[in-house]
Design a protein around this motif. Structure first.
Motif, PDB file in Angstrom:
ATOM      1  N   GLN A 124      -8.047  10.133  -3.691  1.00  0.00           N
ATOM      2  CA  GLN A 124      -9.074   9.123  -3.913  1.00  0.00           C
ATOM      3  C   GLN A 124      -8.658   7.778  -3.325  1.00  0.00           C
ATOM      4  O   GLN A 124      -8.935   6.719  -3.913  1.00  0.00           O
ATOM      5  N   SER A 125      -8.024   7.814  -2.169  1.00  0.00           N
ATOM      6  CA  SER A 125      -7.613   6.571  -1.525  1.00  0.00           C
ATOM      7  C   SER A 125      -8.832   5.752  -1.121  1.00  0.00           C
ATOM      8  O   SER A 125      -9.871   6.291  -0.757  1.00  0.00           O
ATOM      9  N   GLU A 126      -8.659   4.455  -1.137  1.00  0.00           N
ATOM     10  CA  GLU A 126      -9.760   3.559  -0.764  1.00  0.00           C
ATOM     11  C   GLU A 126      -9.970   3.511   0.733  1.00  0.00           C
ATOM     12  O   GLU A 126     -11.086   3.253   1.197  1.00  0.00           O
ATOM     13  N   TYR A 127      -8.892   3.757   1.484  1.00  0.00           N
ATOM     14  CA  TYR A 127      -8.950   3.571   2.927  1.00  0.00           C
ATOM     15  C   TYR A 127      -8.526   4.850   3.656  1.00  0.00           C
ATOM     16  O   TYR A 127      -7.530   5.480   3.283  1.00  0.00           O
ATOM     17  N   TRP A 128      -9.282   5.179   4.704  1.00  0.00           N
ATOM     18  CA  TRP A 128      -9.028   6.398   5.468  1.00  0.00           C
ATOM     19  C   TRP A 128      -9.133   6.115   6.968  1.00  0.00           C
ATOM     20  O   TRP A 128      -9.963   5.290   7.386  1.00  0.00           O
ATOM     21  N   SER A 142      -3.741   3.265  -0.227  1.00  0.00           N
ATOM     22  CA  SER A 142      -4.248   2.755  -1.489  1.00  0.00           C
ATOM     23  C   SER A 142      -3.170   1.901  -2.157  1.00  0.00           C
ATOM     24  O   SER A 142      -1.985   2.168  -1.994  1.00  0.00           O
ATOM     25  N   SER A 172      -2.611   2.200  -5.091  1.00  0.00           N
ATOM     26  CA  SER A 172      -2.206   3.098  -6.172  1.00  0.00           C
ATOM     27  C   SER A 172      -1.627   4.402  -5.636  1.00  0.00           C
ATOM     28  O   SER A 172      -2.307   5.131  -4.900  1.00  0.00           O
ATOM     29  N   LEU A 198       0.814  -1.206   0.000  1.00  0.00           N
ATOM     30  CA  LEU A 198       0.000   0.000   0.000  1.00  0.00           C
ATOM     31  C   LEU A 198       0.851   1.260   0.000  1.00  0.00           C
ATOM     32  O   LEU A 198       1.830   1.370   0.757  1.00  0.00           O
ATOM     33  N   SER A 222      -3.828   7.266  -6.815  1.00  0.00           N
ATOM     34  CA  SER A 222      -5.056   7.450  -6.039  1.00  0.00           C
ATOM     35  C   SER A 222      -4.793   8.249  -4.771  1.00  0.00           C
ATOM     36  O   SER A 222      -5.596   9.096  -4.377  1.00  0.00           O
ATOM     37  N   VAL A 223      -3.670   7.990  -4.126  1.00  0.00           N
ATOM     38  CA  VAL A 223      -3.322   8.758  -2.930  1.00  0.00           C
ATOM     39  C   VAL A 223      -3.087  10.215  -3.316  1.00  0.00           C
ATOM     40  O   VAL A 223      -3.587  11.133  -2.672  1.00  0.00           O
TER      41      VAL A 223
END
Length: 123
Positions: A109-113, A99, A101, A32, A104-105
């Protein structure tokens, strides 16, 4: 699901230091890209720093270059943000993000926060 837990925020005087930590238990931590964002009250969230899969790839927003350092410890599954020479304008809620990606970071637009930790710089 990747859970991120921030800690280390608090009240500090201008010129002081804080160490933020973001811990996770996910076995995929080493794959990640990790980032730290901040959001002052009434303002938009901004990317402060990001770190790639190894400590060799890092990004900092201009306002924190030379003052903040992002790092990661794979064994502890933790990412850190060392903040030195803090200024009042660093006051914000700081969020950890992750993320697979790097892109994405970088675009937020990260998937996890994480849930956020408050940093207040004031005398």
């Amino acid at each position: 699901q990747v859970q991120l837990v921030e800690s280390g925020g608090g009240l500090v005087q201008p010129g002081g230091s804080l160490l933020l930590s973001c811990a996770t238990s996910t076995p995929t931590f080493s794959s990640l890209t990790m980032g730290w964002f901040r959001q002052p009250i009434g303002k938009e969230r901004e990317l402060v720093a990001a770190i790639g899969l190894s400590n060799s790839i890092t990004y900092y927003t201009d306002s924190v270059k030379g003052r903040f350092t992002i790092s990661r410890n794979t064994a502890k599954k933790t990412v850190y943000l060392q903040m030195n020479r803090l200024k009042s304008e660093d006051t914000a809620t700081y969020y950890c993000a992750a993320s697979p990606s790097l892109y994405s970071v970088q675009i937020g637009q990260s998937e996890y926060w994480g849930q956020g930790t408050q940093v207040t710089v004031s005398s």
